[in-house]
Scaffold this motif. Sequence first.
Motif, PDB file in Angstrom:
ATOM      1  N   SER A   1      56.064  75.777  38.704  1.00  0.00           N
ATOM      2  CA  SER A   1      56.079  77.031  39.461  1.00  0.00           C
ATOM      3  C   SER A   1      54.792  77.134  40.265  1.00  0.00           C
ATOM      4  CB  SER A   1      56.241  78.231  38.540  1.00  0.00           C
ATOM      5  OG  SER A   1      55.024  78.544  37.957  1.00  0.00           O
ATOM      6  N   VAL A   2      54.959  77.609  41.494  1.00  0.00           N
ATOM      7  CA  VAL A   2      53.808  77.705  42.389  1.00  0.00           C
ATOM      8  C   VAL A   2      53.669  79.153  42.824  1.00  0.00           C
ATOM      9  CG1 VAL A   2      52.781  76.900  44.557  1.00  0.00           C
ATOM     10  CG2 VAL A   2      54.298  75.382  43.260  1.00  0.00           C
ATOM     11  N   SER A   3      52.494  79.724  42.636  1.00  0.00           N
ATOM     12  CA  SER A   3      52.248  81.077  43.142  1.00  0.00           C
ATOM     13  C   SER A   3      50.987  81.042  43.997  1.00  0.00           C
ATOM     14  CB  SER A   3      52.107  82.071  42.000  1.00  0.00           C
ATOM     15  OG  SER A   3      51.009  81.723  41.207  1.00  0.00           O
ATOM     16  N   CYS A   4      50.848  82.072  44.804  1.00  0.00           N
ATOM     17  CA  CYS A   4      49.693  82.145  45.688  1.00  0.00           C
ATOM     18  C   CYS A   4      48.949  83.434  45.370  1.00  0.00           C
ATOM     19  CB  CYS A   4      50.178  82.125  47.132  1.00  0.00           C
ATOM     20  SG  CYS A   4      48.832  82.241  48.296  1.00  0.00           S
ATOM     21  N   GLU A   5      47.639  83.346  45.457  1.00  0.00           N
ATOM     22  CA  GLU A   5      46.811  84.479  45.069  1.00  0.00           C
ATOM     23  C   GLU A   5      45.851  84.778  46.207  1.00  0.00           C
ATOM     24  OE1 GLU A   5      44.769  83.262  41.579  1.00  0.00           O
ATOM     25  OE2 GLU A   5      43.722  85.155  41.323  1.00  0.00           O
ATOM     26  N   ASP A   6      45.767  86.039  46.580  1.00  0.00           N
ATOM     27  CA  ASP A   6      44.764  86.422  47.568  1.00  0.00           C
ATOM     28  C   ASP A   6      43.650  87.136  46.827  1.00  0.00           C
ATOM     29  OD1 ASP A   6      44.823  87.178  50.923  1.00  0.00           O
ATOM     30  OD2 ASP A   6      43.312  88.008  49.567  1.00  0.00           O
ATOM     31  N   LEU A   7      42.505  86.473  46.742  1.00  0.00           N
ATOM     32  CA  LEU A   7      41.430  86.999  45.901  1.00  0.00           C
ATOM     33  C   LEU A   7      40.857  88.294  46.456  1.00  0.00           C
ATOM     34  CD1 LEU A   7      39.634  83.614  45.192  1.00  0.00           C
ATOM     35  CD2 LEU A   7      41.056  84.903  43.616  1.00  0.00           C
ATOM     36  N   PHE A   8      40.993  88.490  47.773  1.00  0.00           N
ATOM     37  CA  PHE A   8      40.367  89.677  48.371  1.00  0.00           C
ATOM     38  C   PHE A   8      41.233  90.921  48.216  1.00  0.00           C
ATOM     39  CE2 PHE A   8      38.736  85.854  50.386  1.00  0.00           C
ATOM     40  CZ  PHE A   8      37.417  85.966  49.980  1.00  0.00           C
ATOM     41  N   SER A   9      42.560  90.728  48.297  1.00  0.00           N
ATOM     42  CA  SER A   9      43.429  91.911  48.120  1.00  0.00           C
ATOM     43  C   SER A   9      43.946  91.989  46.684  1.00  0.00           C
ATOM     44  CB  SER A   9      44.601  91.859  49.098  1.00  0.00           C
ATOM     45  OG  SER A   9      45.385  90.718  48.820  1.00  0.00           O
ATOM     46  N   ASP A  10      43.572  91.019  45.852  1.00  0.00           N
ATOM     47  CA  ASP A  10      43.989  90.995  44.452  1.00  0.00           C
ATOM     48  C   ASP A  10      45.510  91.014  44.312  1.00  0.00           C
ATOM     49  OD1 ASP A  10      43.455  90.786  41.794  1.00  0.00           O
ATOM     50  OD2 ASP A  10      43.389  92.944  41.450  1.00  0.00           O
ATOM     51  N   SER A  11      46.195  90.276  45.184  1.00  0.00           N
ATOM     52  CA  SER A  11      47.660  90.222  45.062  1.00  0.00           C
ATOM     53  C   SER A  11      48.102  88.793  44.784  1.00  0.00           C
ATOM     54  CB  SER A  11      48.336  90.771  46.320  1.00  0.00           C
ATOM     55  OG  SER A  11      47.774  90.155  47.436  1.00  0.00           O
ATOM     56  N   LEU A  12      49.333  88.706  44.302  1.00  0.00           N
ATOM     57  CA  LEU A  12      49.851  87.425  43.817  1.00  0.00           C
ATOM     58  C   LEU A  12      51.329  87.362  44.152  1.00  0.00           C
ATOM     59  CD1 LEU A  12      48.783  85.189  41.814  1.00  0.00           C
ATOM     60  CD2 LEU A  12      49.730  86.576  39.987  1.00  0.00           C
ATOM     61  N   TRP A  13      51.810  86.248  44.647  1.00  0.00           N
ATOM     62  CA  TRP A  13      53.245  86.154  44.925  1.00  0.00           C
ATOM     63  C   TRP A  13      53.730  84.728  44.685  1.00  0.00           C
ATOM     64  CZ3 TRP A  13      49.414  87.124  48.452  1.00  0.00           C
ATOM     65  CH2 TRP A  13      49.180  86.145  49.413  1.00  0.00           C
ATOM     66  N   ASN A  14      55.021  84.610  44.458  1.00  0.00           N
ATOM     67  CA  ASN A  14      55.602  83.290  44.218  1.00  0.00           C
ATOM     68  C   ASN A  14      55.814  82.552  45.514  1.00  0.00           C
ATOM     69  OD1 ASN A  14      56.026  82.636  41.515  1.00  0.00           O
ATOM     70  ND2 ASN A  14      57.567  84.231  41.370  1.00  0.00           N
ATOM     71  N   VAL A  15      55.628  81.252  45.456  1.00  0.00           N
ATOM     72  CA  VAL A  15      55.862  80.419  46.642  1.00  0.00           C
ATOM     73  C   VAL A  15      57.112  79.572  46.435  1.00  0.00           C
ATOM     74  CG1 VAL A  15      54.904  78.552  48.041  1.00  0.00           C
ATOM     75  CG2 VAL A  15      53.433  80.405  47.241  1.00  0.00           C
ATOM     76  N   CYS A  16      57.200  78.925  45.317  1.00  0.00           N
ATOM     77  CA  CYS A  16      58.421  78.154  45.027  1.00  0.00           C
ATOM     78  C   CYS A  16      58.449  77.757  43.551  1.00  0.00           C
ATOM     79  CB  CYS A  16      58.521  76.906  45.898  1.00  0.00           C
ATOM     80  SG  CYS A  16      57.270  75.680  45.557  1.00  0.00           S
ATOM     81  N   ASP A  17      59.644  77.398  43.116  1.00  0.00           N
ATOM     82  CA  ASP A  17      59.839  76.816  41.786  1.00  0.00           C
ATOM     83  C   ASP A  17      60.573  75.499  41.999  1.00  0.00           C
ATOM     84  OD1 ASP A  17      59.032  78.989  39.843  1.00  0.00           O
ATOM     85  OD2 ASP A  17      60.378  80.060  41.190  1.00  0.00           O
ATOM     86  N   ALA A  18      60.274  74.548  41.157  1.00  0.00           N
ATOM     87  CA  ALA A  18      60.938  73.260  41.347  1.00  0.00           C
ATOM     88  C   ALA A  18      61.137  72.582  39.998  1.00  0.00           C
ATOM     89  CB  ALA A  18      60.078  72.372  42.239  1.00  0.00           C
ATOM     90  N   PHE A  19      62.046  71.625  39.997  1.00  0.00           N
ATOM     91  CA  PHE A  19      62.257  70.808  38.804  1.00  0.00           C
ATOM     92  C   PHE A  19      62.147  69.347  39.213  1.00  0.00           C
ATOM     93  CE2 PHE A  19      64.628  74.703  38.114  1.00  0.00           C
ATOM     94  CZ  PHE A  19      64.113  75.102  36.886  1.00  0.00           C
ATOM     95  N   ALA A  20      61.280  68.620  38.514  1.00  0.00           N
ATOM     96  CA  ALA A  20      61.132  67.192  38.827  1.00  0.00           C
ATOM     97  C   ALA A  20      61.463  66.399  37.573  1.00  0.00           C
ATOM     98  CB  ALA A  20      59.701  66.914  39.261  1.00  0.00           C
ATOM     99  N   THR A  21      61.971  65.184  37.779  1.00  0.00           N
ATOM    100  CA  THR A  21      62.244  64.307  36.634  1.00  0.00           C
ATOM    101  C   THR A  21      61.222  63.183  36.619  1.00  0.00           C
ATOM    102  OG1 THR A  21      64.574  64.787  36.825  1.00  0.00           O
ATOM    103  CG2 THR A  21      64.001  62.856  35.519  1.00  0.00           C
ATOM    104  N   PHE A  22      60.610  62.987  35.472  1.00  0.00           N
ATOM    105  CA  PHE A  22      59.638  61.903  35.301  1.00  0.00           C
ATOM    106  C   PHE A  22      60.164  60.922  34.259  1.00  0.00           C
ATOM    107  CE2 PHE A  22      57.217  65.016  37.434  1.00  0.00           C
ATOM    108  CZ  PHE A  22      56.245  64.315  38.136  1.00  0.00           C
ATOM    109  N   VAL A  23      59.877  59.644  34.491  1.00  0.00           N
ATOM    110  CA  VAL A  23      60.309  58.615  33.542  1.00  0.00           C
ATOM    111  C   VAL A  23      59.063  58.010  32.905  1.00  0.00           C
ATOM    112  CG1 VAL A  23      61.526  56.407  33.299  1.00  0.00           C
ATOM    113  CG2 VAL A  23      62.381  58.138  34.899  1.00  0.00           C
ATOM    114  N   ALA A  24      59.073  57.929  31.576  1.00  0.00           N
ATOM    115  CA  ALA A  24      57.923  57.351  30.857  1.00  0.00           C
ATOM    116  C   ALA A  24      58.055  55.838  30.850  1.00  0.00           C
ATOM    117  CB  ALA A  24      57.889  57.881  29.432  1.00  0.00           C
ATOM    118  N   ARG A  25      56.976  55.177  31.116  1.00  0.00           N
ATOM    119  CA  ARG A  25      56.977  53.717  31.141  1.00  0.00           C
ATOM    120  C   ARG A  25      55.856  53.192  30.261  1.00  0.00           C
ATOM    121  NH1 ARG A  25      60.985  51.359  34.826  1.00  0.00           N
ATOM    122  NH2 ARG A  25      62.481  52.770  33.893  1.00  0.00           N
TER     123      ARG A  25
END
Length: 633
Positions: A156-180
């Motif tokens: 999950s990716v969110s963005c934060e504006d430190l000056f206005s103290d606000s926070l919002w979502n940018v995107c969610d994703a699902f990735a598959t990783f393979v262990a080797r």
Amino acid sequence: MNTPLGPDCLPVVYGELETDTRLYSLGLIVHGESNGTGSTTLRGDMSSEIGDRDLVEDPLFILERGEVYRNPTEVKMSQIVLPCHANHCGELSVGQLLKWMDSTACLSAERHAGSPCITASVDDIHFEHTIGVGQVVNIKAKVNRAFTSSMEVGISVSCEDLFSDSLWNVCDAFATFVARRSEVGKVQLKQVVPRTQTEQMEYSIAAERRRMRLIHAEIITDLLSTSTAQLGECQEYQNAVSAERTRVESVELVLPPHANHQVSTFGGQIMAWMENVATISACRLCNAHPTLRTIDMFHFRGPSHIGDRLVLKAIVNNAFKHSMEVGVCAEAYQGAGELRHINSAFMTFEVLDKDGKPRTLPRIRPEHVDGNRRYQEAIARKKIRLDRKYIISCKQTEVPLSVPWDTSNQMYLSYSNLSALKIMAAQGNWMLSSEKNKVSLYTLEENQMLCFKVETTVNVPAEQAFQLLSDLRRRHEWDRHYQQCDVIIQPDEDDTIYQVTTPCVSRGGKGQDFILLASRRKPCDSRDPYLIALRSVTVPTHPASEDYTRGEVLCAGFSIIEESSDVTTISYYNQATPGVFPYISNDIAGLSSSFYGTFQSCSKYLEENRDSLDALPPLKPGAEWDGPGRTPL
Ligand SMILES: CCCCCCCCCCCCCC(=O)SCCNC(=O)CCNC(=O)[C@H](O)C(C)(C)COP(=O)(O)OP(=O)(O)OC[C@H]1O[C@@H](n2cnc3c(N)ncnc32)[C@H](O)[C@@H]1OP(=O)(O)O
């Protein structure tokens, strides 16, 4: 509100669903829901500013020893966006964001696996917002589920504006990783043990998403071949831009700084190079700054290494009124060697005006046979994306109870049918309402929504109970509400569409009929139940008729858990609204026992048939309904 009794032995679900029970898309979660990493966020449309920092915090799950629980695979990254990460408009480049997402997710996967991991695929990603220089990007990743050698990582990716103290979502994703692990060949990963309700839900749905992703290429090829055949000639537009004008080819030499810690080319870097050529291509169509909105699911087909040359090619396949699809391909070669196809992606761009609204785009003029094919396929993919968004990403309050079924949305409907049941089953706050003769009735009330669960244990092997309950043609043997049940279509072994008729409940009234999609699933591993999910769909051959009142079911079904080789727990779930509460309140208050009666006859039916399945001919995939009143098979 229609009549109260449905084909599911219990009152049916009607009306608008005021709930935050959520459906999950393959890659993206569009509305208020879990963010795939264990925390819960509230979001909506483009105005999805969170505004309240608490909403993205981890749920405070306190362990017995008084510590706050933190998922052991969770990894967080925070970065301030600097000018060197941004494009000329001062926005964080999506390529850079993809690198950070891939790194965070890989480190989470490696934390679980205890060995090096590689990115195998990334599901669809939809970017809800751009991020500006000076803002902070927060990325959180955790392993939702491990399979054999692969794992699903929720990001999950969110963005934060430190000056206005606000926070919002940018995107969610699902990735598959393979262990080797080079010395042992294929790795057997340890299982993920979900500890919270959200983790349990993600764990359960991850199996559905995996199923979809492994057949994704096949589904898309099938859909493209049927859809493009229906499209006919390419349309000609005045002032259309030649597709060839948007063609981009660029080469990159893979150097040590482009490699990951396992010396193959860093997956995030490949995605960033792909995004770079796609953006140039999109710019050539619109002569303006394009904004990347979505990336369709993609698969790292094979590795590339330091010293490889990567050839990146992009072209605008088609432009619609407000969006364009760019196709990108990455191929690798060594010296004078052959080209190896390592990745392809489809990216959708928009051009925003000063108010943030999408601008009208110039149209494309395809050239040559190949150009026509790409042009037509882009139209088909647009339809597929819309179908998918409509079915599996929509807020439930926006989805009509009965969703149209057709072959192009079959896989997504099946996925959403089962996911909705899994989400209901994973809720942690079921309250025991009453109990009688080993049958327990539970309720769950949340956001004006009432769900109920009836549970019992039978002395029948789980697989046999699953086979018996998943053939709705036999349901009349234990459920008096199933007066008649015919198969309309059986698109595959796991999905069947039935027409069910139920007796009328009032004197002189009409009976009801239901068009139900039954989707069934065997367990992916020992922690999964057998599932049979039911929901209403519409099919053109079976419109509502004057003879029956058309009833609808939003989410119902069975979860069947193997307790031992001979003992099985059967749970029946149904999601109701306040409107149906009066019809079940007698049972909940203990004044009636119709649930128990039906469930006891279900148990009896299962036990009497524990050794046989052969009363009806087996269902045959591909079977079609052949007219009213006739035997469907
Ligand atoms: C510039 C800045 C640099 C900064 C660097 C920072 C570094 C930070 C670190 C960041 C590092 C970031 C990391 C990087 O950069 S990794 C680099 C980018 N990735 C690659 O190069 C991978 C290339 N691909 C391959 O090697 C193969 O195709 C793989 C190995 C992926 C599969 O090969 P193959 O198919 O022959 O193997 P198999 O049949 O034994 O299957 C194995 C498992 O894979 C599952 N599977 C297969 N296909 C898919 C699919 N489409 N969706 C989901 N799953 C899929 C399959 O079900 C099975 O699972 P299970 O049943 O065992 O559970």
